[in-house]
Design a protein around this motif. Structure first.
Motif, PDB file in Angstrom:
ATOM      1  N   ALA A 153       0.822  -1.206   0.000  1.00 53.41           N
ATOM      2  CA  ALA A 153       0.000   0.000   0.000  1.00 53.41           C
ATOM      3  C   ALA A 153       0.860   1.263   0.000  1.00 53.41           C
ATOM      4  CB  ALA A 153      -0.921  -0.003   1.219  1.00 53.41           C
ATOM      5  N   LEU A 154       1.933   1.262   0.780  1.00 49.90           N
ATOM      6  CA  LEU A 154       2.821   2.426   0.810  1.00 49.90           C
ATOM      7  C   LEU A 154       3.488   2.641  -0.544  1.00 49.90           C
ATOM      8  CD1 LEU A 154       4.480   1.956   4.325  1.00 49.90           C
ATOM      9  CD2 LEU A 154       2.734   3.613   3.676  1.00 49.90           C
ATOM     10  N   LEU A 155       3.940   1.549  -1.152  1.00 46.28           N
ATOM     11  CA  LEU A 155       4.520   1.659  -2.489  1.00 46.28           C
ATOM     12  C   LEU A 155       3.478   2.134  -3.498  1.00 46.28           C
ATOM     13  CD1 LEU A 155       6.712  -1.580  -2.655  1.00 46.28           C
ATOM     14  CD2 LEU A 155       7.506   0.774  -2.390  1.00 46.28           C
ATOM     15  N   GLY A 156       2.242   1.703  -3.322  1.00 46.68           N
ATOM     16  CA  GLY A 156       1.183   2.144  -4.220  1.00 46.68           C
ATOM     17  C   GLY A 156       0.922   3.637  -4.120  1.00 46.68           C
ATOM     18  N   VAL A 157       0.922   4.159  -2.892  1.00 46.88           N
ATOM     19  CA  VAL A 157       0.725   5.602  -2.698  1.00 46.88           C
ATOM     20  C   VAL A 157       1.856   6.387  -3.345  1.00 46.88           C
ATOM     21  CG1 VAL A 157       0.640   7.436  -0.972  1.00 46.88           C
ATOM     22  CG2 VAL A 157      -0.642   5.329  -0.604  1.00 46.88           C
ATOM     23  N   ALA A 158       3.094   5.943  -3.102  1.00 44.01           N
ATOM     24  CA  ALA A 158       4.241   6.628  -3.694  1.00 44.01           C
ATOM     25  C   ALA A 158       4.203   6.562  -5.218  1.00 44.01           C
ATOM     26  CB  ALA A 158       5.533   6.014  -3.169  1.00 44.01           C
ATOM     27  N   THR A 159       3.838   5.402  -5.780  1.00 42.72           N
ATOM     28  CA  THR A 159       3.763   5.243  -7.229  1.00 42.72           C
ATOM     29  C   THR A 159       2.684   6.138  -7.828  1.00 42.72           C
ATOM     30  OG1 THR A 159       4.499   2.946  -7.048  1.00 42.72           O
ATOM     31  CG2 THR A 159       3.430   3.587  -9.095  1.00 42.72           C
ATOM     32  N   LEU A 160       1.517   6.159  -7.198  1.00 38.66           N
ATOM     33  CA  LEU A 160       0.423   6.988  -7.701  1.00 38.66           C
ATOM     34  C   LEU A 160       0.795   8.463  -7.685  1.00 38.66           C
ATOM     35  CD1 LEU A 160      -2.509   7.138  -8.679  1.00 38.66           C
ATOM     36  CD2 LEU A 160      -3.226   7.263  -6.278  1.00 38.66           C
TER      37      LEU A 160
END
Length: 207
Positions: A153-160
């Motif tokens: 989820a943290l990687l997803g936020v950073a990617t988005l």
């Protein structure tokens, strides 16, 4: 030296990774617009502070472990060092010869590569060679799957955020999405293993 339980260790890692993502999203982009050298250096290094804490926390966990746990950690760190060093050597030679083009931004992947290699090797040593389990804390049976989902989820936020700001090309986007999918897969796999192990134990005990 007081030992950290798996629950305490993962909780601190989760909080630290959250701070890292916040720093990357809120502070690090300001470095490019900083007027002076020292301001630019300070803003650039803010995201490194949570990662330095993670390194210190890992060192403390290893130092406070028993001899067998220290051996598994040191073997994993040795393999991670060998993998990272080998890939760095090959990449450096290819870049020097002009076969591929690399700039300084590739260095940001060194630490994640070390941590991924370390985690995978440590899991293999503990579960395959010594027949143990990574879920050492039975009071938090779902903590490991949730930990993997938190990282995804943290990687997803950073990617988005990076994609929305236009700071991510197709290759980087693919790498990040693949990494997130891997962590989601790890979460599903560990959850399934725990469920299966508990079901088998229940069948053995019987009514």
């Amino acid at each position: 030296m007081k030992r950290l339980s798996e629950r305490q260790y993962r909780r601190q890692i989760g909080v630290t990774m959250t701070l890292y993502v916040i720093a990357m999203l809120a502070v690090w982009p300001l470095a490019k617009a900083a007027p002076g050298l020292w301001e630019k250096v300070a803003l650039t290094l803010v995201p490194a502070l949570p990662m330095l804490y993670v390194i210190g926390l890992l060192a403390y966990k290893i130092a406070s472990s028993d001899e067998l746990e220290q051996r598994t950690h040191l073997v994993a760190l040795g393999v991670a060092t060998a993998v990272t060093g080998s890939l760095s050597l090959v990449g450096g030679l290819l870049a020097t010869s002009g076969a591929i083009r690399l700039d300084g931004t590739v260095l940001i992947w060194v630490f994640p590569l070390i941590m991924f290699s370390y985690g995978a090797t440590h899991w293999w040593v503990v579960t395959r060679r010594y027949g143990g389990s990574m879920d050492c804390d039975e009071t938090s049976s779902w903590s490991l799957p949730l930990y993997f989902l938190l990282v995804a989820a943290l990687l997803g936020v950073a990617t988005l955020f990076a994609w929305w700001r236009g700071h991510m090309d197709g290759f980087s986007l693919g790498v990040m999405l693949g990494t997130q999918a891997s962590f989601v897969g790890f979460a599903a796999w560990t959850a399934w293993r725990r469920w299966r192990r508990r079901r088998v134990a229940g069948d053995v005990v019987g009514p």
